[in-house]
Every structure is written in C-alpha cells, then in structure tokens.
Design a protein around this motif. Structure first.
Motif, PDB file in Angstrom:
ATOM      1  N   LEU A  57       0.851  -1.193   0.000  1.00 13.34           N
ATOM      2  CA  LEU A  57       0.000   0.000   0.000  1.00 13.34           C
ATOM      3  C   LEU A  57       0.883   1.239   0.000  1.00 13.34           C
ATOM      4  O   LEU A  57       1.839   1.327   0.780  1.00 13.34           O
ATOM      5  CB  LEU A  57      -0.895   0.012   1.240  1.00 13.34           C
ATOM      6  N   ARG A  58       0.544   2.192  -0.861  1.00 11.85           N
ATOM      7  CA  ARG A  58       1.220   3.485  -0.884  1.00 11.85           C
ATOM      8  C   ARG A  58       0.157   4.573  -0.812  1.00 11.85           C
ATOM      9  O   ARG A  58      -0.901   4.438  -1.430  1.00 11.85           O
ATOM     10  CB  ARG A  58       2.007   3.655  -2.177  1.00 11.85           C
ATOM     11  N   VAL A  59       0.449   5.641  -0.092  1.00 13.20           N
ATOM     12  CA  VAL A  59      -0.432   6.804  -0.059  1.00 13.20           C
ATOM     13  C   VAL A  59       0.377   7.981  -0.588  1.00 13.20           C
ATOM     14  O   VAL A  59       1.409   8.342  -0.026  1.00 13.20           O
ATOM     15  CB  VAL A  59      -0.956   7.089   1.367  1.00 13.20           C
ATOM     16  N   ARG A  60      -0.105   8.554  -1.679  1.00 17.30           N
ATOM     17  CA  ARG A  60       0.545   9.706  -2.298  1.00 17.30           C
ATOM     18  C   ARG A  60      -0.517  10.751  -2.565  1.00 17.30           C
ATOM     19  O   ARG A  60      -1.573  10.447  -3.139  1.00 17.30           O
ATOM     20  CB  ARG A  60       1.229   9.329  -3.622  1.00 17.30           C
ATOM     21  N   ASN A  61      -0.230  11.959  -2.138  1.00 20.93           N
ATOM     22  CA  ASN A  61      -1.162  13.069  -2.332  1.00 20.93           C
ATOM     23  C   ASN A  61      -2.562  12.733  -1.835  1.00 20.93           C
ATOM     24  O   ASN A  61      -3.563  13.040  -2.484  1.00 20.93           O
ATOM     25  CB  ASN A  61      -1.207  13.486  -3.815  1.00 20.93           C
ATOM     26  N   GLY A  62      -2.620  12.069  -0.693  1.00 24.69           N
ATOM     27  CA  GLY A  62      -3.901  11.727  -0.087  1.00 24.69           C
ATOM     28  C   GLY A  62      -4.638  10.574  -0.739  1.00 24.69           C
ATOM     29  O   GLY A  62      -5.762  10.259  -0.359  1.00 24.69           O
ATOM     30  N   ARG A  63      -4.016   9.908  -1.713  1.00 25.83           N
ATOM     31  CA  ARG A  63      -4.679   8.818  -2.428  1.00 25.83           C
ATOM     32  C   ARG A  63      -3.939   7.503  -2.176  1.00 25.83           C
ATOM     33  O   ARG A  63      -2.717   7.421  -2.358  1.00 25.83           O
ATOM     34  CB  ARG A  63      -4.696   9.122  -3.919  1.00 25.83           C
ATOM     35  N   ALA A  64      -4.683   6.487  -1.765  1.00 22.52           N
ATOM     36  CA  ALA A  64      -4.099   5.170  -1.497  1.00 22.52           C
ATOM     37  C   ALA A  64      -4.157   4.303  -2.749  1.00 22.52           C
ATOM     38  O   ALA A  64      -5.152   4.283  -3.466  1.00 22.52           O
ATOM     39  CB  ALA A  64      -4.858   4.488  -0.370  1.00 22.52           C
ATOM     40  N   THR A  65      -3.042   3.600  -2.983  1.00 24.12           N
ATOM     41  CA  THR A  65      -2.960   2.657  -4.084  1.00 24.12           C
ATOM     42  C   THR A  65      -2.406   1.348  -3.539  1.00 24.12           C
ATOM     43  O   THR A  65      -1.361   1.343  -2.872  1.00 24.12           O
ATOM     44  CB  THR A  65      -2.017   3.172  -5.196  1.00 24.12           C
ATOM     45  N   ALA A  66      -3.099   0.251  -3.810  1.00 23.09           N
ATOM     46  CA  ALA A  66      -2.652  -1.066  -3.372  1.00 23.09           C
ATOM     47  C   ALA A  66      -2.248  -1.885  -4.595  1.00 23.09           C
ATOM     48  O   ALA A  66      -2.931  -1.876  -5.618  1.00 23.09           O
ATOM     49  CB  ALA A  66      -3.756  -1.779  -2.606  1.00 23.09           C
ATOM     50  N   THR A  67      -1.104  -2.577  -4.483  1.00 22.28           N
ATOM     51  CA  THR A  67      -0.648  -3.458  -5.548  1.00 22.28           C
ATOM     52  C   THR A  67      -0.344  -4.823  -4.963  1.00 22.28           C
ATOM     53  O   THR A  67       0.034  -4.935  -3.791  1.00 22.28           O
ATOM     54  CB  THR A  67       0.612  -2.909  -6.246  1.00 22.28           C
ATOM     55  N   ASP A  68      -0.505  -5.847  -5.772  1.00 24.88           N
ATOM     56  CA  ASP A  68      -0.191  -7.201  -5.325  1.00 24.88           C
ATOM     57  C   ASP A  68       1.315  -7.354  -5.192  1.00 24.88           C
ATOM     58  O   ASP A  68       2.083  -6.800  -5.974  1.00 24.88           O
ATOM     59  CB  ASP A  68      -0.711  -8.238  -6.326  1.00 24.88           C
ATOM     60  N   GLY A  69       1.699  -8.132  -4.189  1.00 30.60           N
ATOM     61  CA  GLY A  69       3.102  -8.472  -4.033  1.00 30.60           C
ATOM     62  C   GLY A  69       3.855  -7.548  -3.107  1.00 30.60           C
ATOM     63  O   GLY A  69       3.351  -6.517  -2.681  1.00 30.60           O
ATOM     64  N   PRO A  70       5.100  -7.936  -2.828  1.00 30.18           N
ATOM     65  CA  PRO A  70       5.945  -7.113  -1.958  1.00 30.18           C
ATOM     66  C   PRO A  70       6.418  -5.871  -2.691  1.00 30.18           C
ATOM     67  O   PRO A  70       6.249  -5.745  -3.907  1.00 30.18           O
ATOM     68  CB  PRO A  70       7.116  -8.051  -1.634  1.00 30.18           C
ATOM     69  N   PHE A  71       7.051  -4.973  -1.952  1.00 34.25           N
ATOM     70  CA  PHE A  71       7.492  -3.690  -2.489  1.00 34.25           C
ATOM     71  C   PHE A  71       8.472  -3.848  -3.646  1.00 34.25           C
ATOM     72  O   PHE A  71       8.389  -3.158  -4.635  1.00 34.25           O
ATOM     73  CB  PHE A  71       8.130  -2.856  -1.364  1.00 34.25           C
ATOM     74  N   ALA A  72       9.431  -4.770  -3.500  1.00 39.92           N
ATOM     75  CA  ALA A  72      10.482  -4.888  -4.513  1.00 39.92           C
ATOM     76  C   ALA A  72      10.809  -6.349  -4.775  1.00 39.92           C
ATOM     77  O   ALA A  72      10.645  -7.195  -3.906  1.00 39.92           O
ATOM     78  CB  ALA A  72      11.730  -4.156  -4.044  1.00 39.92           C
ATOM     79  N   GLU A  73      11.276  -6.608  -5.969  1.00 37.53           N
ATOM     80  CA  GLU A  73      11.793  -7.932  -6.295  1.00 37.53           C
ATOM     81  C   GLU A  73      13.156  -8.074  -5.631  1.00 37.53           C
ATOM     82  O   GLU A  73      14.034  -7.231  -5.806  1.00 37.53           O
ATOM     83  CB  GLU A  73      11.946  -8.082  -7.808  1.00 37.53           C
ATOM     84  N   THR A  74      13.347  -9.109  -4.855  1.00 35.93           N
ATOM     85  CA  THR A  74      14.614  -9.342  -4.185  1.00 35.93           C
ATOM     86  C   THR A  74      14.948 -10.827  -4.241  1.00 35.93           C
ATOM     87  O   THR A  74      14.075 -11.662  -4.475  1.00 35.93           O
ATOM     88  CB  THR A  74      14.560  -8.906  -2.706  1.00 35.93           C
ATOM     89  N   LYS A  75      16.219 -11.137  -3.997  1.00 35.73           N
ATOM     90  CA  LYS A  75      16.639 -12.532  -3.972  1.00 35.73           C
ATOM     91  C   LYS A  75      16.063 -13.243  -2.752  1.00 35.73           C
ATOM     92  O   LYS A  75      15.700 -14.403  -2.817  1.00 35.73           O
ATOM     93  CB  LYS A  75      18.165 -12.608  -3.966  1.00 35.73           C
ATOM     94  N   GLU A  76      16.004 -12.525  -1.628  1.00 31.28           N
ATOM     95  CA  GLU A  76      15.451 -13.086  -0.394  1.00 31.28           C
ATOM     96  C   GLU A  76      14.196 -12.319  -0.006  1.00 31.28           C
ATOM     97  O   GLU A  76      14.117 -11.114  -0.218  1.00 31.28           O
ATOM     98  CB  GLU A  76      16.480 -13.009   0.743  1.00 31.28           C
ATOM     99  N   GLN A  77      13.223 -13.033   0.535  1.00 28.65           N
ATOM    100  CA  GLN A  77      11.964 -12.430   0.916  1.00 28.65           C
ATOM    101  C   GLN A  77      11.823 -12.422   2.439  1.00 28.65           C
ATOM    102  O   GLN A  77      12.335 -13.305   3.116  1.00 28.65           O
ATOM    103  CB  GLN A  77      10.793 -13.211   0.300  1.00 28.65           C
TER     104      GLN A  77
END
Length: 122
Positions: A57-77
């Motif tokens: 979940l990110r909130v920018r300029n008062g607006r929330a946006t949800a995306t599937d998955g973790p924040f970043a692609e990484t080798k370890e989770q």
C-alpha cells in the motif's frame, strides 16, 4: 533494549524442501522461541505467509494505491520476525545466530526506537 530481527530467505529454497525438512525447520523455530522465552529475551514474533499473499500500500497526495506483491523484487523475501530484548548489539547478535532460518538466508537486526510525541530521532 528491544531489537527487531527480520528473517529473510529465498522462498524457492523453502518450496523445494520435503515436508519432513520443512516440518523439522519449523520445529527448530518453535524450540528456538521456547529457549528465547525461557531466557527472557523473546518479546514477540511470527512467521509470515509467502510473498504471493502480500499487498503493498502506498499513499501519495492523499490517495491510497494497493498493488499485489511485496514492495520490490529481491533474492530473499521477508519470512517473519523475532522481537528480542537484549542488553547490547553484541548480545542480540549472539541470540540471532540461533534463529534457524538464518542458515538459509539472513537476519536483519535493528534497534527499536521509542516513538515520542516530539523530539524524535531519525
């Protein structure tokens, strides 16, 4: 002082374990928590479900946006966490060495800061 120990590993390694290997690792984690609890170092902790269940979940300029998955692609989770009480960085390092999944990935250790109404440090 409280320290958060974030456990990371490659989920693909875990998915390739046999059921017996996975159960053995989880039983080691249970025993580790039991030992840390008995010694007075364990505050809280929990394993996390896999990253395919994550939402970011990110909130920018008062607006929330949800995306599937973790924040970043990484080798370890991020796999879970241990909240430990220790007298020093040296002591928490010795305690974190006992966290079984550290053999498969890493444990990020961070001191917990107190959240104040004012005068907070970065």
């Amino acid at each position: 002082m409280k320290y958060l120990c974030l456990v990371y590993y490659d989920e693909n390694i875990m998915k390739n374990m046999t059921q017996d290997e996975w159960d053995a690792l989880n039983n080691e984690c249970i025993a580790c928590v039991d030992g840390l609890t008995q010694s007075g170092h364990f505050v809280d902790g929990a394993p996390l479900q896999s990253t395919d269940t994550a939402t970011t979940l990110r909130v920018r300029n008062g607006r929330a946006t949800a995306t599937d998955g973790p924040f970043a692609e990484t080798k370890e989770q991020l796999a879970g966490f241990y909240m430990l009480e220790a007298e020093s960085q040296e002591e928490v390092l010795l305690l974190a060495e006992k966290i079984p999944p550290a053999r498969y990935g890493s444990v990020e250790i961070r001191p917990v800061r107190e959240l104040l109404t004012q005068g907070n440090d970065l």
